[in-house]
Write a protein that holds these residues in place. Structure first.
Motif: not given
Length: 352
Positions: A343-352
């Protein structure tokens, strides 16, 4: 309005301070107070004007329900029209403590407190100062977290003052909180008990008491729709001012990606920060990262939860513009940590 801050030790509670806080609540004012989870912004739960003041002070949407805090189990019968046996079992296991139950509301509870719902969220906190305050104020305190809506919840009184200075007359400073993330919320009004918000009391712990416990499918989603059944379900929360991205993958790859991205951001003269664990701290390059913050050991979910909001607030204190955070296991208390981070990231995610 002048905002006073008064320190209260758990071991030495000043009854005069509690009586003053109680008088303010009965007069329709708001008082911030410590709980074992985060600081709460308290008002008279049975006074529609007090609930309106809470929404105004926080800048909170009025359809986002407030939790009513009590200081005796038997008071639940005053604000709930039905109290099923499941509630008694959960109370015996986890109250006083960081668990909120959703139950059918009694008529005396105004819709302004429940976000217009015919259900009410009820919690019996374990913090001695919180319980003394609730008792002095009449026994029914509506209280969300004591921050401006959307910002990280406060785990220290100084962050309450940062958000509420001039808006409320009194902040009760109880020092640093013990848990650091908001209470678990379970809905007992449906056919099966349903977890609506993860917290210190995990789904596994609830299942040990009740058996089968469902989980709200929108809990970890980016864009849940409809009226929220409990606090924190629909709106963006816990967010620092800077752009936060959550990165998952093997530790070395995560660190390599974050170092690279921070280098690019620094070349654009943007202040960078990283939220990590003690184990991965040496992997980050001080030459391209302005601030690297450890939330404790990956082996201790409790330490991660306790430090999460503090480090998010520090990101704002330091003016960080680009922030990366490591991902965590969503098992146990890790589910609450990931819920808040997403929620803090606004669901901005990256998988590496």
């Amino acid at each position: 309005m002048e905002t006073r801050v008064v320190f209260q030790s758990e071991q030495n509670i000043d009854r005069n301070v509690m009586e003053e806080a109680g008088r303010l609540i009965r007069a329709g004012e708001l008082v911030a107070f410590p709980t074992e989870t985060v600081y709460g912004l308290g008002g008279d739960a049975l006074n529609t004007a007090s609930s309106a003041k809470i929404y105004q002070a926080k800048g909170r949407p009025s359809d986002n329900p407030l939790i009513i805090h009590i200081c005796r189990f038997e008071d639940i019968y005053e604000i709930c029209s039905q109290v099923p046996p499941q509630a008694g079992k959960l109370a015996q296991a986890f109250w006083p403590g960081p668990l909120t139950m959703i139950l059918p509301k009694a008529d005396r509870v105004p819709g302004e407190t429940t976000g217009g719902l015919d259900t009410v969220a009820v919690r019996f906190p374990s913090h001695p100062v919180a319980r003394a305050f609730i008792e002095a104020a009449g026994g029914f305190i509506a209280a969300p977290s004591a921050n401006v809506s959307g910002k990280p919840s406060p785990t220290l009184a100084k962050y309450v003052l940062e958000d509420m200075n001039g808006k409320i007359p009194l902040i009760i400073d109880g020092g640093a909180v013990g848990i650091g993330v908001e209470s678990t919320i379970i809905d007992l009004t449906g056919r099966e008990p349903e977890l609506l918000r993860p917290g210190y009391i995990t789904r596994e712990m609830l299942s040990e008491v009740l058996g089968r416990v469902e989980q709200d499918q929108t809990m970890m989603e980016a864009h849940p729709t409809g009226r929220p059944k409990a606090p924190g379900m629909r709106y963006r929360h816990y967010a620092p001012k800077g752009e936060l991205t959550l990165v998952s993958g093997e530790a070395a790859r995560v660190a390599s990606y974050i170092n690279e991205q921070c280098g690019l951001a620094k070349a654009e003269h943007r202040k960078t920060g990283v939220l990590c664990t003690q184990e991965s701290l040496p992997l980050y390059q001080a030459s391209v990262i302005d601030s690297v913050k450890s939330m404790g050991s990956r082996e201790s979910q409790e330490s991660i939860a306790r430090e999460l909001y503090r480090v998010l607030r520090e990101c704002d204190d330091e003016g960080l513009e680009v922030i990366f955070a490591e991902s965590f296991s969503d098992e146990g208390l890790g589910q609450a940590v990931m819920n808040r981070l997403l929620k803090a990231a606004g669901h901005r995610t990256v998988e590496v």
